[in-house]
Scaffold this motif. Structure first.
Motif, PDB file in Angstrom:
ATOM      1  N   LEU A 123       8.540 103.890 -11.207  1.00  0.00           N
ATOM      2  CA  LEU A 123       9.582 103.901 -12.238  1.00  0.00           C
ATOM      3  C   LEU A 123       9.222 104.844 -13.374  1.00  0.00           C
ATOM      4  CD1 LEU A 123      10.354 100.111 -12.154  1.00  0.00           C
ATOM      5  CD2 LEU A 123      12.115 101.887 -12.025  1.00  0.00           C
ATOM      6  N   VAL A 124       7.938 104.848 -13.761  1.00  0.00           N
ATOM      7  CA  VAL A 124       7.479 105.775 -14.799  1.00  0.00           C
ATOM      8  C   VAL A 124       7.748 107.214 -14.368  1.00  0.00           C
ATOM      9  CG1 VAL A 124       5.455 106.662 -16.032  1.00  0.00           C
ATOM     10  CG2 VAL A 124       5.721 104.209 -15.692  1.00  0.00           C
ATOM     11  N   ASN A 125       7.457 107.514 -13.101  1.00  0.00           N
ATOM     12  CA  ASN A 125       7.728 108.856 -12.575  1.00  0.00           C
ATOM     13  C   ASN A 125       9.218 109.167 -12.557  1.00  0.00           C
ATOM     14  OD1 ASN A 125       5.140 109.967 -11.979  1.00  0.00           O
ATOM     15  ND2 ASN A 125       4.969 108.637 -10.193  1.00  0.00           N
ATOM     16  N   ALA A 126      10.020 108.225 -12.068  1.00  0.00           N
ATOM     17  CA  ALA A 126      11.454 108.453 -11.933  1.00  0.00           C
ATOM     18  C   ALA A 126      12.139 108.663 -13.276  1.00  0.00           C
ATOM     19  CB  ALA A 126      12.099 107.284 -11.195  1.00  0.00           C
ATOM     20  N   TRP A 127      11.688 107.935 -14.289  1.00  0.00           N
ATOM     21  CA  TRP A 127      12.275 108.090 -15.617  1.00  0.00           C
ATOM     22  C   TRP A 127      11.772 109.351 -16.334  1.00  0.00           C
ATOM     23  CZ3 TRP A 127      16.528 105.806 -16.792  1.00  0.00           C
ATOM     24  CH2 TRP A 127      16.810 104.505 -16.353  1.00  0.00           C
ATOM     25  N   ASP A 177       4.749 102.514  -0.142  1.00  0.00           N
ATOM     26  CA  ASP A 177       5.156 103.532  -1.117  1.00  0.00           C
ATOM     27  C   ASP A 177       4.858 103.134  -2.561  1.00  0.00           C
ATOM     28  OD1 ASP A 177       6.100 105.234   0.857  1.00  0.00           O
ATOM     29  OD2 ASP A 177       8.103 104.335   0.852  1.00  0.00           O
ATOM     30  N   ALA A 178       4.356 101.927  -2.752  1.00  0.00           N
ATOM     31  CA  ALA A 178       4.004 101.492  -4.112  1.00  0.00           C
ATOM     32  C   ALA A 178       2.837 102.326  -4.629  1.00  0.00           C
ATOM     33  CB  ALA A 178       3.632 100.014  -4.112  1.00  0.00           C
ATOM     34  N   CYS A 179       2.790 102.521  -5.935  1.00  0.00           N
ATOM     35  CA  CYS A 179       1.679 103.288  -6.496  1.00  0.00           C
ATOM     36  C   CYS A 179       1.180 102.640  -7.774  1.00  0.00           C
ATOM     37  CB  CYS A 179       2.064 104.754  -6.734  1.00  0.00           C
ATOM     38  SG  CYS A 179       3.205 105.063  -8.083  1.00  0.00           S
ATOM     39  N   LEU A 180      -0.042 102.987  -8.122  1.00  0.00           N
ATOM     40  CA  LEU A 180      -0.702 102.461  -9.314  1.00  0.00           C
ATOM     41  C   LEU A 180      -0.807 103.553 -10.376  1.00  0.00           C
ATOM     42  CD1 LEU A 180      -3.624 100.572  -7.540  1.00  0.00           C
ATOM     43  CD2 LEU A 180      -1.766  99.481  -8.807  1.00  0.00           C
ATOM     44  N   ASP A 181      -0.584 103.172 -11.606  1.00  0.00           N
ATOM     45  CA  ASP A 181      -0.728 104.091 -12.732  1.00  0.00           C
ATOM     46  C   ASP A 181      -1.514 103.371 -13.819  1.00  0.00           C
ATOM     47  OD1 ASP A 181      -0.518 105.750 -14.916  1.00  0.00           O
ATOM     48  OD2 ASP A 181       1.615 106.175 -14.652  1.00  0.00           O
ATOM     49  N   MET A 188      12.240  98.387  -8.173  1.00  0.00           N
ATOM     50  CA  MET A 188      11.630  97.158  -8.673  1.00  0.00           C
ATOM     51  C   MET A 188      11.036  96.309  -7.553  1.00  0.00           C
ATOM     52  SD  MET A 188      11.408  96.593 -11.947  1.00  0.00           S
ATOM     53  CE  MET A 188      11.361  94.801 -12.082  1.00  0.00           C
ATOM     54  N   LYS A 189      11.464  96.543  -6.321  1.00  0.00           N
ATOM     55  CA  LYS A 189      10.901  95.792  -5.189  1.00  0.00           C
ATOM     56  C   LYS A 189       9.398  96.052  -5.037  1.00  0.00           C
ATOM     57  CE  LYS A 189      15.227  95.843  -2.522  1.00  0.00           C
ATOM     58  NZ  LYS A 189      15.893  96.362  -1.296  1.00  0.00           N
ATOM     59  N   GLN A 190       8.951  97.224  -5.496  1.00  0.00           N
ATOM     60  CA  GLN A 190       7.543  97.598  -5.375  1.00  0.00           C
ATOM     61  C   GLN A 190       6.703  97.158  -6.578  1.00  0.00           C
ATOM     62  OE1 GLN A 190       7.789 101.834  -5.047  1.00  0.00           O
ATOM     63  NE2 GLN A 190       8.956 101.803  -3.138  1.00  0.00           N
ATOM     64  N   THR A 216      12.422  94.518 -16.185  1.00  0.00           N
ATOM     65  CA  THR A 216      13.766  95.036 -15.914  1.00  0.00           C
ATOM     66  C   THR A 216      13.757  96.370 -15.166  1.00  0.00           C
ATOM     67  OG1 THR A 216      13.916  96.286 -17.992  1.00  0.00           O
ATOM     68  CG2 THR A 216      14.560  93.948 -18.042  1.00  0.00           C
ATOM     69  N   GLY A 217      12.689  97.138 -15.342  1.00  0.00           N
ATOM     70  CA  GLY A 217      12.616  98.458 -14.725  1.00  0.00           C
ATOM     71  C   GLY A 217      13.263  99.553 -15.541  1.00  0.00           C
TER      72      GLY A 217
END
Length: 325
Positions: free
Chosen positions: A114-118, A159-163, A138-140, A260-261
């Motif tokens: 989400l951080v990447n997408a935004w 496909d989930a990732c850690l930041d 948000m499923k990930q 909320t995402g």
């Protein structure tokens, strides 16, 4: 008589000079660039540890930087489940798990996609997401969906990732601070990008004094107040500088709400957190508070009184107000 007076005067001068030399404190200052920002390190010792500290920065980046494609975290995010994590990654992962629980999920490194997408992550995608897109990503989300098996990270969704960017900078400060302590340096201040770990006292024999910025959205800098750090760490987070405006005119902030995402502002303008804990901890708490908002942050501080904070927010009249504990 004259010789005697001269001898006494010389002796007095010797003692005065000796006292001045005793009071002279050896101080070393190091500065440079790391983790995409600046660093300043001051410690009371005359040994130059620059090369050692550069090596520490290197191993932190090699383990935890999402901006380095060959780092351990980047490999894990690409789906490599064979990566054997090092002690640094292990500690940050375990700290993240604890703080995830303490903050009821408001600190969550799995908001990575989400951080990447935004548009605030290492991919810089800058999308204006709709509700369906957010719900899919948000499923990930959820650090409880990522586990450790031995020294391997296991993800429920491939496909989930850690930041860890909201904890790794503070952790890098801790790594340097612990190194200095291993060299018997007991008086130091390590600052990277505004996050701080301070031990002992400065060259004047006083506690290290640091400033808290006002939440100025126009790019100017002004100081809200000063805090004396007595063997404490401090970190700040705010959305008044790190934001973008989408094509629809909507303001999107860099703190993604893990509940909320969405990249929308809470009622907090900034959160400065400090305490006698690691800098990684206060770094993570400051990020969580920005997503929590004022009331939930106050509830947290009441539950964990060892953590101190200065929370700046806009009151009902739009004026900047402050809460501190």
């Amino acid at each position: 008589m004259t010789k005697k007076i001269f001898f006494i005067a010389s002796l007095l001068l010797f003692f005065i000079t000796a006292c001045k030399q005793e009071k002279k404190v050896n101080k070393t200052k190091l500065q440079g660039l790391v983790f995409g920002t600046t660093y300043h390190i001051t410690y009371l010792d005359n040994v130059d540890y620059q090369k050692s500290i550069d090596s520490l920065f290197y191993i932190v980046n090699k383990s935890l930087s999402t901006y380095i494609p060959t780092s351990d975290i980047s490999k894990i995010n690409k789906g490599d489940s064979t990566v054997v994590i090092d002690d640094l990654f292990l500690e940050v992962f375990q700290k993240s798990k604890r703080i995830y629980k303490e903050t009821d999920g408001y600190f969550d490194p799995t908001v990575c996609n989400l951080v990447n997408a935004w548009g605030f992550g290492y991919k810089r995608e800058k999308k204006d997401l709709d509700t369906l897109q957010v719900n899919e990503l948000m499923k990930q989300v959820g650090l409880d969906k990522v586990s450790l098996k031995g020294r391997n990270i296991q993800k429920q969704f491939k496909d989930a990732c850690l930041d860890f960017n909201s904890i790794a900078k503070g952790y890098g400060i801790d790594v340097v601070g612990r190194f200095l302590e291993s060299k018997n340096v007991t008086n130091y201040l390590v600052e990277i990008g505004g996050e701080i770990r301070a031990k002992g006292k400065n060259s004047r024999g006083a506690y290290w004094k640091v400033a808290i910025d006002d939440p100025n959205a126009d790019g100017t800098r002004s100081v809200s107040r000063f805090i004396d750090l007595n063997n404490q760490s401090m970190a700040s987070s705010g959305n008044y500088r790190k934001f973008r405006v989408g094509k629809n005119g909507q303001k999107y902030v860099h703190t993604i709400n893990p509940k909320t995402g969405f990249a929308t502002e809470s009622n907090l303008l900034s959160a400065t957190v400090y305490g006698e804990v690691d800098c990684a901890d206060v770094d993570a708490y400051a990020t969580a508070f920005m997503a929590m908002g004022l009331e939930k942050s106050k509830e947290f501080l009441n539950k964990y009184p060892r953590i101190k904070a200065v929370l700046l927010y806009a009151d009902k009249d739009g004026k900047i107000a402050e809460f501190s504990n």
